[in-house]
Motif scaffolding. Structure first.
Motif, PDB file in Angstrom:
ATOM      1  N   ARG A  52       0.797  -1.226   0.000  1.00  0.00           N
ATOM      2  CA  ARG A  52       0.000   0.000   0.000  1.00  0.00           C
ATOM      3  C   ARG A  52       0.830   1.277   0.000  1.00  0.00           C
ATOM      4  O   ARG A  52       0.325   2.348  -0.338  1.00  0.00           O
ATOM      5  CB  ARG A  52      -0.945  -0.009   1.203  1.00  0.00           C
ATOM      6  CG  ARG A  52      -2.126  -0.953   1.011  1.00  0.00           C
ATOM      7  CD  ARG A  52      -3.017  -1.009   2.218  1.00  0.00           C
ATOM      8  NE  ARG A  52      -2.438  -1.855   3.270  1.00  0.00           N
ATOM      9  CZ  ARG A  52      -3.025  -2.068   4.444  1.00  0.00           C
ATOM     10  NH1 ARG A  52      -4.165  -1.455   4.743  1.00  0.00           N
ATOM     11  NH2 ARG A  52      -2.461  -2.853   5.330  1.00  0.00           N
ATOM     12  N   LEU A  53       2.101   1.181   0.341  1.00  0.00           N
ATOM     13  CA  LEU A  53       2.936   2.376   0.396  1.00  0.00           C
ATOM     14  C   LEU A  53       3.673   2.659  -0.906  1.00  0.00           C
ATOM     15  O   LEU A  53       4.370   3.674  -1.022  1.00  0.00           O
ATOM     16  CB  LEU A  53       3.953   2.253   1.539  1.00  0.00           C
ATOM     17  CG  LEU A  53       3.359   2.064   2.942  1.00  0.00           C
ATOM     18  CD1 LEU A  53       4.478   1.993   3.973  1.00  0.00           C
ATOM     19  CD2 LEU A  53       2.385   3.187   3.271  1.00  0.00           C
ATOM     20  N   LEU A  54       3.512   1.762  -1.893  1.00  0.00           N
ATOM     21  CA  LEU A  54       4.220   1.921  -3.162  1.00  0.00           C
ATOM     22  C   LEU A  54       3.269   1.695  -4.329  1.00  0.00           C
ATOM     23  O   LEU A  54       2.312   0.928  -4.217  1.00  0.00           O
ATOM     24  CB  LEU A  54       5.376   0.917  -3.264  1.00  0.00           C
ATOM     25  CG  LEU A  54       6.484   1.008  -2.207  1.00  0.00           C
ATOM     26  CD1 LEU A  54       7.425  -0.178  -2.347  1.00  0.00           C
ATOM     27  CD2 LEU A  54       7.247   2.313  -2.329  1.00  0.00           C
ATOM     28  N   ASP A  55       3.567   2.342  -5.434  1.00  0.00           N
ATOM     29  CA  ASP A  55       2.867   2.099  -6.696  1.00  0.00           C
ATOM     30  C   ASP A  55       3.863   1.524  -7.697  1.00  0.00           C
ATOM     31  O   ASP A  55       5.008   1.989  -7.778  1.00  0.00           O
ATOM     32  CB  ASP A  55       2.277   3.396  -7.261  1.00  0.00           C
ATOM     33  CG  ASP A  55       1.142   3.940  -6.410  1.00  0.00           C
ATOM     34  OD1 ASP A  55       0.418   3.130  -5.803  1.00  0.00           O
ATOM     35  OD2 ASP A  55       0.982   5.173  -6.364  1.00  0.00           O
ATOM     36  N   THR A  56       3.417   0.526  -8.464  1.00  0.00           N
ATOM     37  CA  THR A  56       4.299  -0.139  -9.423  1.00  0.00           C
ATOM     38  C   THR A  56       3.619  -0.249 -10.779  1.00  0.00           C
ATOM     39  O   THR A  56       2.407  -0.477 -10.864  1.00  0.00           O
ATOM     40  CB  THR A  56       4.689  -1.543  -8.924  1.00  0.00           C
ATOM     41  OG1 THR A  56       5.414  -1.423  -7.702  1.00  0.00           O
ATOM     42  CG2 THR A  56       5.554  -2.280  -9.934  1.00  0.00           C
ATOM     43  N   TRP A  57       4.429  -0.109 -11.834  1.00  0.00           N
ATOM     44  CA  TRP A  57       3.974  -0.281 -13.201  1.00  0.00           C
ATOM     45  C   TRP A  57       4.866  -1.294 -13.915  1.00  0.00           C
ATOM     46  O   TRP A  57       6.080  -1.338 -13.693  1.00  0.00           O
ATOM     47  CB  TRP A  57       4.020   1.040 -13.972  1.00  0.00           C
ATOM     48  CG  TRP A  57       3.019   2.047 -13.513  1.00  0.00           C
ATOM     49  CD1 TRP A  57       1.800   2.323 -14.073  1.00  0.00           C
ATOM     50  CD2 TRP A  57       3.139   2.936 -12.398  1.00  0.00           C
ATOM     51  NE1 TRP A  57       1.162   3.322 -13.377  1.00  0.00           N
ATOM     52  CE2 TRP A  57       1.966   3.726 -12.339  1.00  0.00           C
ATOM     53  CE3 TRP A  57       4.141   3.155 -11.434  1.00  0.00           C
ATOM     54  CZ2 TRP A  57       1.768   4.697 -11.374  1.00  0.00           C
ATOM     55  CZ3 TRP A  57       3.939   4.114 -10.467  1.00  0.00           C
ATOM     56  CH2 TRP A  57       2.763   4.875 -10.433  1.00  0.00           C
ATOM     57  N   ASP A  58       4.249  -2.092 -14.761  1.00  0.00           N
ATOM     58  CA  ASP A  58       4.968  -3.009 -15.639  1.00  0.00           C
ATOM     59  C   ASP A  58       5.283  -2.235 -16.919  1.00  0.00           C
ATOM     60  O   ASP A  58       4.382  -1.851 -17.673  1.00  0.00           O
ATOM     61  CB  ASP A  58       4.079  -4.222 -15.932  1.00  0.00           C
ATOM     62  CG  ASP A  58       4.779  -5.305 -16.722  1.00  0.00           C
ATOM     63  OD1 ASP A  58       5.865  -5.042 -17.280  1.00  0.00           O
ATOM     64  OD2 ASP A  58       4.236  -6.423 -16.797  1.00  0.00           O
ATOM     65  N   VAL A  59       6.576  -1.995 -17.146  1.00  0.00           N
ATOM     66  CA  VAL A  59       7.014  -1.150 -18.256  1.00  0.00           C
ATOM     67  C   VAL A  59       7.648  -2.017 -19.342  1.00  0.00           C
ATOM     68  O   VAL A  59       8.416  -2.941 -19.041  1.00  0.00           O
ATOM     69  CB  VAL A  59       8.031  -0.095 -17.764  1.00  0.00           C
ATOM     70  CG1 VAL A  59       8.678   0.652 -18.935  1.00  0.00           C
ATOM     71  CG2 VAL A  59       7.361   0.885 -16.802  1.00  0.00           C
ATOM     72  N   TYR A  73       8.691  -0.351 -12.747  1.00  0.00           N
ATOM     73  CA  TYR A  73       8.812   1.040 -12.322  1.00  0.00           C
ATOM     74  C   TYR A  73       8.014   1.209 -11.036  1.00  0.00           C
ATOM     75  O   TYR A  73       6.811   0.947 -10.995  1.00  0.00           O
ATOM     76  CB  TYR A  73       8.268   1.977 -13.411  1.00  0.00           C
ATOM     77  CG  TYR A  73       8.233   3.437 -13.030  1.00  0.00           C
ATOM     78  CD1 TYR A  73       9.376   4.089 -12.587  1.00  0.00           C
ATOM     79  CD2 TYR A  73       7.051   4.168 -13.125  1.00  0.00           C
ATOM     80  CE1 TYR A  73       9.343   5.436 -12.248  1.00  0.00           C
ATOM     81  CE2 TYR A  73       7.004   5.516 -12.791  1.00  0.00           C
ATOM     82  CZ  TYR A  73       8.148   6.149 -12.359  1.00  0.00           C
ATOM     83  OH  TYR A  73       8.109   7.479 -12.020  1.00  0.00           O
ATOM     84  N   THR A  74       8.697   1.600  -9.961  1.00  0.00           N
ATOM     85  CA  THR A  74       8.075   1.692  -8.636  1.00  0.00           C
ATOM     86  C   THR A  74       8.411   3.029  -8.010  1.00  0.00           C
ATOM     87  O   THR A  74       9.528   3.532  -8.150  1.00  0.00           O
ATOM     88  CB  THR A  74       8.585   0.542  -7.731  1.00  0.00           C
ATOM     89  OG1 THR A  74       8.300  -0.712  -8.365  1.00  0.00           O
ATOM     90  CG2 THR A  74       7.895   0.573  -6.368  1.00  0.00           C
ATOM     91  N   ARG A  75       7.435   3.607  -7.284  1.00  0.00           N
ATOM     92  CA  ARG A  75       7.650   4.896  -6.632  1.00  0.00           C
ATOM     93  C   ARG A  75       6.762   4.978  -5.390  1.00  0.00           C
ATOM     94  O   ARG A  75       5.796   4.226  -5.251  1.00  0.00           O
ATOM     95  CB  ARG A  75       7.357   6.055  -7.583  1.00  0.00           C
ATOM     96  CG  ARG A  75       6.014   5.999  -8.236  1.00  0.00           C
ATOM     97  CD  ARG A  75       5.819   7.118  -9.271  1.00  0.00           C
ATOM     98  NE  ARG A  75       5.664   8.408  -8.623  1.00  0.00           N
ATOM     99  CZ  ARG A  75       6.487   9.436  -8.805  1.00  0.00           C
ATOM    100  NH1 ARG A  75       7.512   9.327  -9.625  1.00  0.00           N
ATOM    101  NH2 ARG A  75       6.290  10.583  -8.182  1.00  0.00           N
ATOM    102  N   PRO A  76       7.071   5.887  -4.459  1.00  0.00           N
ATOM    103  CA  PRO A  76       6.221   6.036  -3.283  1.00  0.00           C
ATOM    104  C   PRO A  76       4.796   6.383  -3.696  1.00  0.00           C
ATOM    105  O   PRO A  76       4.572   7.226  -4.571  1.00  0.00           O
ATOM    106  CB  PRO A  76       6.881   7.195  -2.523  1.00  0.00           C
ATOM    107  CG  PRO A  76       8.299   7.204  -2.988  1.00  0.00           C
ATOM    108  CD  PRO A  76       8.253   6.772  -4.416  1.00  0.00           C
ATOM    109  N   ALA A  77       3.836   5.745  -3.068  1.00  0.00           N
ATOM    110  CA  ALA A  77       2.429   5.965  -3.420  1.00  0.00           C
ATOM    111  C   ALA A  77       1.997   7.381  -3.061  1.00  0.00           C
ATOM    112  O   ALA A  77       2.432   7.945  -2.054  1.00  0.00           O
ATOM    113  CB  ALA A  77       1.550   4.953  -2.688  1.00  0.00           C
ATOM    114  N   GLY A  78       1.153   7.936  -3.915  1.00  0.00           N
ATOM    115  CA  GLY A  78       0.550   9.226  -3.611  1.00  0.00           C
ATOM    116  C   GLY A  78       1.436  10.428  -3.841  1.00  0.00           C
ATOM    117  O   GLY A  78       1.058  11.557  -3.499  1.00  0.00           O
ATOM    118  N   GLN A  79       2.624  10.239  -4.401  1.00  0.00           N
ATOM    119  CA  GLN A  79       3.517  11.369  -4.695  1.00  0.00           C
ATOM    120  C   GLN A  79       3.525  11.623  -6.195  1.00  0.00           C
ATOM    121  O   GLN A  79       3.935  10.765  -6.972  1.00  0.00           O
ATOM    122  CB  GLN A  79       4.941  11.073  -4.209  1.00  0.00           C
ATOM    123  CG  GLN A  79       5.077  11.045  -2.704  1.00  0.00           C
ATOM    124  CD  GLN A  79       6.532  11.183  -2.275  1.00  0.00           C
ATOM    125  OE1 GLN A  79       7.349  11.762  -2.980  1.00  0.00           O
ATOM    126  NE2 GLN A  79       6.836  10.636  -1.106  1.00  0.00           N
TER     127      GLN A  79
END
Length: 334
Positions: A52-59, A73-79
């Protein structure tokens, strides 16, 4: 072989003369020009990870010859603000694995792209990228196409690594002026290659690098148990007549030659008992780093006297995090 009592003072000045092909720059200019003629990004899809603290995309991005290369591709969620971004390259025999396996950089507040290694998955981690151009050579990735630099597996993999930087700069939420390349072992060799081919990186993180001072490395490493240098040695033990062709091919992918052309600040780590990537080969890259430029960029080396290929592990990662934070803070943002 064992580096139980290395002469560290000698390693700190070890800067061998590396055989550099006369057309090295032309070779890589032409290779990358063909690749960059295509848009980098092919597909970006949200990936459910249950974190829940991260967002990920399949690139998917276009690598060598436009081949589809996969990445997480992963980054902090909500930023939503553009973040400094770490492009990470995996070690030999690894694919990109599952999206929750490498979380240090996004948890530290960076955007993170982890590139798949074409054709290499299955030894240590799964992957989703094939290498459709496998040419004559031995049965291992380090020997695929090794008789000609144009056919060599690492020509394709290094091109993919450069294109990963192009792709990440086209993704949302990335500060294109603060892109970092990072890797351990084979990933470290790829990071050095990208550092020599891309002029505007924010920083380079390298540990236990493969593909450095390659001619000496192949001679130093015992073919049994093999590993990538040993695999090349085993190939030459059977194909004795191929040595000249193999040496020529390896001269186009030596990390020391790329390191000489680098401009970004660099952070290195090496274990002095490393028998997979002998420490002198990594020191060769470090000591040559940036020396082909008008001014040598900031660089530092961390040495672990009692460690092998694992170098400083978690302690070294903490040092990377602290060093990178200061470098990225100094870099102008977009």
């Amino acid at each position: 072989m064992t580096y139980s009592n290395p002469d560290l003072d000698r390693l700190r000045t070890y800067a061998p003369r590396i055989a550099e092909p006369a057309d090295f720059d032309e070779f890589w200019h032409d290779t990358l020009a063909a690749a960059t003629a295509r848009p980098a990004l092919v597909d970006v899809r949200p990936e459910r990870t249950d974190l829940r603290l991260l967002d990920t995309w399949d690139v998917t991005f276009a690598g060598f010859a436009g081949d589809p290369v996969r990445a997480w591709y992963t980054r902090p969620a909500g930023q939503d603000a553009p973040l400094p971004t770490v492009v990470e390259y995996a070690g030999y025999g690894r694919g990109r694995g599952l999206p929750h396996e490498r979380l240090t950089w996004p948890v530290a507040g960076y955007a993170h792209l982890l590139m798949d290694n074409r054709g290499q998955s299955g030894q240590y981690a799964v992957g989703d990228t094939v290498d459709p151009h496998r040419a004559a050579g031995g049965p291992w990735p380090a020997t695929w196409g090794i008789l000609d630099p144009r056919d060599y597996h690492y020509r394709r993999l290094i091109t993919d690594a450069v294109r990963a930087v192009d792709a990440v700069r086209a993704l949302p939420g990335v500060d294109p002026t603060r892109v970092v390349v990072a890797g351990n072992s084979q990933g470290g060799g790829l990071a050095l290659a990208v550092a020599g081919l891309v002029d505007d990186l924010a920083a380079v993180l390298v540990s236990a690098p493969f593909l450095c001072d390659v001619q000496n490395a192949v001679a130093l490493v015992d073919p049994f148990p093999h590993g990538p240098y040993g695999e090349i040695g085993r190939y030459l033990a059977v194909h004795r007549e191929a040595e000249a062709a193999v040496r020529r091919t390896l001269s186009y992918v030596d990390g020391v030659t790329f390191a000489r052309r680098a401009t970004a600040p660099a952070h290195f780590g090496i274990g002095l008992r490393d028998t997979a990537c002998p420490p002198r080969t990594g020191f060769a890259a470090y000591n040559h780093y940036g020396t082909g430029r008008s001014s040598v960029p900031e660089r530092e080396m961390h040495v672990y006297p009692f460690n092998g290929h694992e170098h400083g592990e978690a302690l070294h990662v903490r040092r990377q995090l602290r060093w990178l934070a200061t470098v990225v803070e100094r870099a102008p943002s977009a």
